[in-house]
Design an enzyme around this catalytic site. Structure first.
Site, mmCIF file in Angstrom:
data_model
loop_
_atom_site.group_PDB
_atom_site.id
_atom_site.type_symbol
_atom_site.label_atom_id
_atom_site.label_comp_id
_atom_site.label_asym_id
_atom_site.label_seq_id
_atom_site.Cartn_x
_atom_site.Cartn_y
_atom_site.Cartn_z
ATOM 1 N N ASP A 11 1.055 -1.134 -0.194
ATOM 2 C CA ASP A 11 0.024 -0.067 0.027
ATOM 3 C C ASP A 11 1.182 1.352 0.211
ATOM 4 O OD1 ASP A 11 -2.398 1.506 0.445
ATOM 5 O OD2 ASP A 11 -1.595 1.908 2.538
ATOM 6 N N SER A 12 0.229 2.321 0.075
ATOM 7 C CA SER A 12 1.074 3.621 0.058
ATOM 8 C C SER A 12 1.307 3.883 1.375
ATOM 9 C CB SER A 12 0.097 4.731 -0.540
ATOM 10 O OG SER A 12 -1.057 4.824 0.044
ATOM 11 N N CYS A 74 -4.000 -1.043 -1.761
ATOM 12 C CA CYS A 74 -4.297 0.214 -2.059
ATOM 13 C C CYS A 74 -5.419 0.398 -3.377
ATOM 14 C CB CYS A 74 -3.106 1.047 -2.638
ATOM 15 S SG CYS A 74 -3.159 2.807 -2.910
ATOM 16 N N GLU A 153 -4.683 9.417 9.260
ATOM 17 C CA GLU A 153 -3.198 9.256 9.696
ATOM 18 C C GLU A 153 -3.156 10.009 10.919
ATOM 19 O OE1 GLU A 153 -0.281 8.389 7.442
ATOM 20 O OE2 GLU A 153 -1.970 7.225 6.342
ATOM 21 N N CYS A 185 -11.447 3.300 -0.097
ATOM 22 C CA CYS A 185 -9.789 3.826 0.054
ATOM 23 C C CYS A 185 -9.510 2.909 1.339
ATOM 24 C CB CYS A 185 -9.822 5.222 0.245
ATOM 25 S SG CYS A 185 -8.602 5.855 1.051
ATOM 26 N N HIS A 187 -8.068 3.747 3.919
ATOM 27 C CA HIS A 187 -8.228 4.399 5.183
ATOM 28 C C HIS A 187 -9.736 4.286 6.089
ATOM 29 C CE1 HIS A 187 -4.224 5.602 4.264
ATOM 30 N NE2 HIS A 187 -3.923 6.262 5.365
HETATM 31 N N1 DGL Z 1 -4.350 3.732 -0.148
HETATM 32 C C1 DGL Z 1 -4.695 4.740 -0.584
HETATM 33 C C2 DGL Z 1 -5.908 4.252 -1.214
HETATM 34 O O1 DGL Z 1 -6.581 3.240 -0.719
HETATM 35 C C3 DGL Z 1 -5.168 6.010 0.365
HETATM 36 C C4 DGL Z 1 -3.921 6.674 0.671
HETATM 37 C C5 DGL Z 1 -3.199 7.594 -0.458
HETATM 38 O O2 DGL Z 1 -3.615 8.642 -1.040
HETATM 39 O O3 DGL Z 1 -2.074 6.964 -0.841
HETATM 40 O O4 DGL Z 1 -6.267 4.904 -2.280
#
Ligand code: DGL
Length: 272
Positions: A11-12, A74, A153, A185, A187
């Site tokens: 993931d990011s 992600c 976050e 997403c 989060h």
């Molecule tokens: N992990 C990203 C998503 O699910 C969210 C966080 C980001 O923008 O990197 O789209």
């Protein structure tokens, strides 16, 4: 391919831990190598080319760990890169979009579905495309919610600021009479209770993380890649890597995973 090899999840940043958590719950015997690109987060506001370049580097890193399958945890990366990278790999790779879309299509009663996600995921139009392929008459309303990621976050999971912003973002979807909302997403499952309260009991919230783990389990079974021998004691069952801020990651991961995360290693992913 060794069926006892680990699964790579990336993931990011920390958000994909919601997907890793579901894999741990549903497949407790599997080992996981998790990578969070904490130095280069957010992906949601970056271009497709950039997210593709980052994702390829991460995949090359995961391949050095001899993973048997990869999960793009992600949503933004799933939207932008899955199609390209699955052609380049000889191991199974899945994203989170299909599983979420499928569940939403099955769950809706009135055919009106809402999707929330990053700017990247929403502008890619992928959830709408996939759901319409599954059921052409479906009505999809989308809304990018870019402030949710920084709020999560910052740990503002139960906070009046989050309530206020969520009410503004979701008001447009409430006006469309959706009965199903995809949390598109990584989060967003972490502010699920806030989103549920605002949308009301009649709206079903779909968490693609849960469904992705179900899909992964089925895929591993089909490819005969389900782990059979536990290599306890040889190395940590769950290994965590990031591109920056390893200690912050460790603290966040420990707060949302069932077990304490003892260590996170920082690597230079751009070298892969
Ligand atoms: N992990 C990203 C998503 O699910 C969210 C966080 C980001 O923008 O990197 O789209």
């Amino acid at each position: 391919m060794d069926r006892n090899s680990p699964i790579g999840v990336f993931d990011s940043g920390v958000g994909g831990l919601t997907v890793a958590r579901e894999i741990m719950r549903q497949m407790p015997e599997e080992r996981i190598i998790y990578f969070g690109d904490t130095a280069r987060l957010p992906y949601g506001s970056k271009s497709q080319d950039t997210v593709l370049r980052y994702s390829r580097q991460i995949i090359r890193f995961l391949m050095t760990k001899e993973v048997k399958a990869i999960v793009i945890a992600c949503n933004t990366a799933s939207a932008y890169v899955l199609e390209a990278v699955e052609r380049e790999l000889d191991i199974p790779i899945i994203g989170v979009i299909r599983a979420g879309a499928r569940t939403a299509v099955h769950s809706t009663r009135n055919g009106k579905i809402g999707v929330i996600g990053t700017e990247g995921t929403i502008s890619s139009g992928i959830y709408t495309d996939v759901m319409r392929q599954m059921r052409p008459d479906i009505e999809v309303s989308v809304k990018a919610c870019p402030l949710f990621v920084p709020l999560v976050e910052e740990g503002l999971l139960h906070d009046t600021v989050t309530d206020e912003i969520a009410s503004r973002y979701l008001s447009v979807l409430k006006g469309r009479f959706i009965d199903t909302l995809v949390l598109g997403c990584t989060h967003y499952p972490l502010i699920r209770s806030t989103l549920g309260r605002i949308m009301g009991d009649e709206v079903t919230l779909v968490n693609p993380a849960y469904e992705t783990a179900v899909e992964l389990k089925e895929l591993l079974r089909e490819k005969e890649l389900t782990c059979q021998t536990r290599k306890d004691g040889e190395e940590e069952k769950y290994q965590f890597y990031v591109s920056d801020l390893a200690e912050k990651f460790t603290a966040f991961a420990t707060s949302i995973l069932p077990n304490e995360v003892k260590e996170t290693k920082k690597i230079h992913v751009e070298e892969y």
